[in-house]
Design a protein around this motif. Structure first.
Motif, PDB file in Angstrom:
ATOM      1  N   PRO A  61       0.779  -1.306   0.091  1.00  0.00           N
ATOM      2  CA  PRO A  61      -0.162  -0.224  -0.081  1.00  0.00           C
ATOM      3  C   PRO A  61       1.002   1.361  -0.042  1.00  0.00           C
ATOM      4  O   PRO A  61       0.522   2.249  -0.682  1.00  0.00           O
ATOM      5  CB  PRO A  61      -0.791  -0.277   1.233  1.00  0.00           C
ATOM      6  CG  PRO A  61      -0.763  -1.459   1.558  1.00  0.00           C
ATOM      7  CD  PRO A  61       0.486  -2.205   1.151  1.00  0.00           C
ATOM      8  N   THR A  62       2.031   1.233   0.624  1.00  0.00           N
ATOM      9  CA  THR A  62       2.927   2.384   0.595  1.00  0.00           C
ATOM     10  C   THR A  62       3.236   2.791  -0.685  1.00  0.00           C
ATOM     11  O   THR A  62       3.217   3.756  -1.197  1.00  0.00           O
ATOM     12  CB  THR A  62       4.072   2.234   1.696  1.00  0.00           C
ATOM     13  OG1 THR A  62       3.475   1.840   2.896  1.00  0.00           O
ATOM     14  CG2 THR A  62       5.191   3.261   1.725  1.00  0.00           C
ATOM     15  N   ARG A  63       3.802   1.683  -1.500  1.00  0.00           N
ATOM     16  CA  ARG A  63       4.081   2.077  -2.739  1.00  0.00           C
ATOM     17  C   ARG A  63       3.136   2.461  -3.599  1.00  0.00           C
ATOM     18  O   ARG A  63       3.072   3.241  -4.625  1.00  0.00           O
ATOM     19  CB  ARG A  63       4.820   0.576  -3.442  1.00  0.00           C
ATOM     20  CG  ARG A  63       5.892   0.186  -2.895  1.00  0.00           C
ATOM     21  CD  ARG A  63       6.375  -1.188  -3.440  1.00  0.00           C
ATOM     22  NE  ARG A  63       7.782  -1.350  -2.819  1.00  0.00           N
ATOM     23  CZ  ARG A  63       8.859  -2.026  -3.483  1.00  0.00           C
ATOM     24  NH1 ARG A  63       8.652  -2.122  -4.795  1.00  0.00           N
ATOM     25  NH2 ARG A  63       9.851  -2.167  -2.814  1.00  0.00           N
ATOM     26  N   LEU A  64       1.816   1.945  -3.339  1.00  0.00           N
ATOM     27  CA  LEU A  64       0.622   2.336  -4.364  1.00  0.00           C
ATOM     28  C   LEU A  64       0.382   3.749  -4.375  1.00  0.00           C
ATOM     29  O   LEU A  64       0.066   4.708  -5.039  1.00  0.00           O
ATOM     30  CB  LEU A  64      -0.542   1.435  -3.708  1.00  0.00           C
ATOM     31  CG  LEU A  64      -1.885   1.442  -4.755  1.00  0.00           C
ATOM     32  CD1 LEU A  64      -1.446   1.279  -6.249  1.00  0.00           C
ATOM     33  CD2 LEU A  64      -2.936   0.677  -4.109  1.00  0.00           C
ATOM     34  N   ILE A  65       0.548   4.165  -2.735  1.00  0.00           N
ATOM     35  CA  ILE A  65       0.233   5.467  -2.496  1.00  0.00           C
ATOM     36  C   ILE A  65       1.134   6.437  -3.085  1.00  0.00           C
ATOM     37  O   ILE A  65       1.013   7.568  -3.648  1.00  0.00           O
ATOM     38  CB  ILE A  65      -0.237   5.934  -1.028  1.00  0.00           C
ATOM     39  CG1 ILE A  65      -1.546   4.964  -0.583  1.00  0.00           C
ATOM     40  CG2 ILE A  65      -0.071   7.274  -0.757  1.00  0.00           C
ATOM     41  CD1 ILE A  65      -1.655   4.851   0.922  1.00  0.00           C
ATOM     42  N   ALA A  66       2.332   5.952  -2.888  1.00  0.00           N
ATOM     43  CA  ALA A  66       3.577   6.916  -3.469  1.00  0.00           C
ATOM     44  C   ALA A  66       3.445   6.815  -4.919  1.00  0.00           C
ATOM     45  O   ALA A  66       3.945   7.935  -5.516  1.00  0.00           O
ATOM     46  CB  ALA A  66       4.777   6.094  -3.129  1.00  0.00           C
ATOM     47  N   ALA A  67       2.767   6.053  -5.610  1.00  0.00           N
ATOM     48  CA  ALA A  67       2.665   6.073  -6.962  1.00  0.00           C
ATOM     49  C   ALA A  67       1.288   6.901  -7.452  1.00  0.00           C
ATOM     50  O   ALA A  67       1.067   6.961  -8.620  1.00  0.00           O
ATOM     51  CB  ALA A  67       2.202   4.860  -7.601  1.00  0.00           C
ATOM     52  N   GLY A  68       0.701   7.644  -6.451  1.00  0.00           N
ATOM     53  CA  GLY A  68      -0.239   8.680  -6.858  1.00  0.00           C
ATOM     54  C   GLY A  68      -1.806   7.856  -6.461  1.00  0.00           C
ATOM     55  O   GLY A  68      -2.769   8.610  -6.694  1.00  0.00           O
ATOM     56  N   PHE A  69      -2.017   6.751  -5.962  1.00  0.00           N
ATOM     57  CA  PHE A  69      -3.265   6.261  -5.541  1.00  0.00           C
ATOM     58  C   PHE A  69      -3.773   7.104  -4.504  1.00  0.00           C
ATOM     59  O   PHE A  69      -3.259   7.318  -3.606  1.00  0.00           O
ATOM     60  CB  PHE A  69      -3.011   4.995  -4.860  1.00  0.00           C
ATOM     61  CG  PHE A  69      -4.375   4.122  -4.481  1.00  0.00           C
ATOM     62  CD1 PHE A  69      -5.350   3.649  -5.318  1.00  0.00           C
ATOM     63  CD2 PHE A  69      -4.840   4.326  -3.160  1.00  0.00           C
ATOM     64  CE1 PHE A  69      -6.449   3.137  -4.668  1.00  0.00           C
ATOM     65  CE2 PHE A  69      -5.670   3.733  -2.514  1.00  0.00           C
ATOM     66  CZ  PHE A  69      -6.531   3.300  -3.258  1.00  0.00           C
TER      67      PHE A  69
END
Ligand code: SAM
Length: 254
Positions: A134-142
């Motif tokens: 989830p941290t990566r997803l949010i960092a990608a703009g989610f």
């Protein structure tokens, strides 16, 4: 190899006159890895291959319809593999679609699609879904506050029960009402029994970890989701059908 297997199923389906969808890019992945499946095409896998092909086609169409019908401007494909929905579905304007899979799969996928234009804003997120994705997803703009359609297609069978529950928990923690989720209602036990008897399938069956996803449906009910089981989905393909779960998030139960 499992992602490539789905590309093979979709390339085959796309050639049928009565196809349930058209996936023109699926063949490109196969062309990029010629002969990848030669060792698995044995006489004992023929009937299983036909079953996978029929099930794969039905499930692809079911999830196409689910994603387009969800009406969400944000889409997350968990374990996207060689899924080309970003390129082949007629998305409404403004859709942001995130694809997560392990780095090796996305590294193989991206050069094959390099000269193709997605029909939405497509963002790839290399991540192991057993870690802090989830941290990566949010960092990608989610955006966690945007209603989102989540798809876990062809994934849960590869996760142990705790890993799958952790995944559902991670999704649920970040949600607002209106989010939707879909995955296959497992026929893993039935598949495992058939496939385990075939030595040529061992590379694949060894990776299957799930027991049954009945618990996932109960889990969803207890965590603010309203799930629905879709049985006997066949689109008129005689002898084959799929079972799927769709769910809508109705409240924040956390
Ligand atoms: N959803 C795609 C489809 O239907 O075409 C791919 C399905 S393929 C059968 C399974 C996919 O799950 C593979 O692409 C594999 O890399 C991915 N996968 C399995 N375990 C994973 C994990 N722990 N983290 C991320 N991806 C994973």
């Amino acid at each position: 190899m499992t992602a490539l297997g789905m590309a093979a199923v979709r390339a085959m389906e796309s050639k049928r006159a009565d196809r349930l969808f058209d996936d023109p890019q699926a063949q490109l992945f196969l062309d990029a890895m010629p002969g990848a499946f030669d060792q698995y095409f044995t006489s004992d896998t023929k009937s299983l291959g036909a079953m996978f092909a029929a099930h794969g086609a039905i499930r692809t169409r079911f999830f196409d319809d689910f994603l387009l019908g969800a009406g969400c401007r944000q889409v997350v494909l968990l374990a996207a593999g060689l899924d080309t929905r970003a390129f082949r579905l007629d998305w409404p304007a403004g859709v942001h679609l995130f694809e997560l899979d392990v780095p090796d799969v996305l590294a193989f996928k991206e050069p094959v699609l390099a000269h193709h234009e997605p029909r939405c804003v497509r963002i790839t997120v290399p991540a192991d879904l057993r870690t802090d994705w989830p941290t990566r997803l949010i960092a990608a703009g989610f955006s966690p506050t945007t209603p989102t359609a989540w798809l876990a297609e062809g994934l849960l069978i590869y996760l142990a029960a705790t890993e799958a529950t952790n995944l559902l928990q991670a999704i649920t923690e970040k949600l607002s009402p209106g989010c939707k989720l879909a995955f296959e209602h497992s026929q893993a036990d039935q598949l495992r029994t058939r496939a385990s008897a075939m030595p040529s399938m061992h590379d694949f069956t060894e990776m299957w970890k799930s027991d049954s996803d009945q618990d996932f449906v109960a889990w969803l009910v207890g965590h603010g989701w309203a799930p629905e089981i879709h049985k006997e989905v066949s689109y008129g393909r005689s002898g084959y059908s799929g079972q799927f779960v769709t769910a809508e998030f109705t409240q924040n139960a956390n």
